[in-house]
Design a protein around this motif. Structure first.
Motif, mmCIF file in Angstrom:
data_model
loop_
_atom_site.group_PDB
_atom_site.id
_atom_site.type_symbol
_atom_site.label_atom_id
_atom_site.label_comp_id
_atom_site.label_asym_id
_atom_site.label_seq_id
_atom_site.Cartn_x
_atom_site.Cartn_y
_atom_site.Cartn_z
ATOM 1 N N GLY A 10 13.209 -14.529 7.794
ATOM 2 C CA GLY A 10 12.349 -13.362 7.626
ATOM 3 C C GLY A 10 13.074 -12.093 7.250
ATOM 4 N N ASN A 11 14.370 -12.194 6.960
ATOM 5 C CA ASN A 11 15.143 -11.014 6.562
ATOM 6 C C ASN A 11 15.057 -10.815 5.048
ATOM 7 O OD1 ASN A 11 16.271 -10.578 9.226
ATOM 8 N ND2 ASN A 11 17.448 -12.430 8.832
ATOM 9 N N VAL A 12 15.044 -9.563 4.631
ATOM 10 C CA VAL A 12 15.048 -9.252 3.207
ATOM 11 C C VAL A 12 16.378 -9.714 2.620
ATOM 12 C CG1 VAL A 12 14.956 -7.395 1.502
ATOM 13 C CG2 VAL A 12 13.532 -7.275 3.544
ATOM 14 N N GLN A 63 11.265 -12.835 -1.428
ATOM 15 C CA GLN A 63 12.270 -11.806 -1.149
ATOM 16 C C GLN A 63 12.800 -11.854 0.286
ATOM 17 O OE1 GLN A 63 10.759 -7.661 -1.401
ATOM 18 N NE2 GLN A 63 8.715 -8.582 -1.281
ATOM 19 N N PHE A 64 12.279 -12.799 1.067
ATOM 20 C CA PHE A 64 12.712 -12.965 2.454
ATOM 21 C C PHE A 64 13.423 -14.306 2.618
ATOM 22 C CE2 PHE A 64 8.938 -10.332 2.357
ATOM 23 C CZ PHE A 64 9.374 -9.215 3.040
ATOM 24 N N LEU A 99 12.147 -3.012 -0.405
ATOM 25 C CA LEU A 99 11.232 -4.149 -0.502
ATOM 26 C C LEU A 99 10.532 -4.067 -1.848
ATOM 27 C CD1 LEU A 99 9.255 -4.266 2.881
ATOM 28 C CD2 LEU A 99 10.873 -5.954 2.038
ATOM 29 N N LEU A 135 7.063 -8.215 10.711
ATOM 30 C CA LEU A 135 8.331 -7.487 10.798
ATOM 31 C C LEU A 135 8.345 -6.453 11.919
ATOM 32 C CD1 LEU A 135 9.077 -6.886 6.997
ATOM 33 C CD2 LEU A 135 9.958 -8.710 8.480
#
Length: 108
Positions: A50-52, A45-46, A30, A14
């Protein structure tokens, strides 16, 4: 997407300083689960980029307001979402059914 990501790997991926990653965990942006003397971050959770997940802070806030620890929330989200289902609650969250996940948290 299941499994856990180490803080070292995730901070590099990140582009965040490890202290910023820890601050995001403490602030509820997070989900980090304790693993001995460090935290690991569930991969679900991504999103694929790769984004939350946008709904994650809301889910974490609801769990904390209900007195649920982050470790308990992580375990709950890894539980099967229904009888006979091979999917877990995290899959339901990734699908965007936040209301269902919040309902499960409130009744847990």
């Amino acid at each position: 997407m299941h499994g856990s990501l180490s803080a070292t790997w995730l901070s590099a991926k990140l582009g965040l300083d490890p202290s910023a990653l820890d601050a995001a965990r403490r602030d509820g942006r997070l989900l980090g689960q304790s693993a001995g003397d460090h935290y690991e971050f569930p991969a679900w959770q991504f999103d694929d980029d790769g984004n939350v997940l946008p709904s994650l802070p809301r889910v974490i806030a609801a769990a904390r307001a209900a007195g649920m620890s982050d470790d308990r929330l992580g375990a709950l989200l890894q539980a099967r979402s229904g009888l006979g289902s091979g999917r877990c609650l995290a899959d339901v969250l990734r699908d965007g059914n936040v209301g269902h996940v919040l309902g499960v948290i409130q009744s847990a």
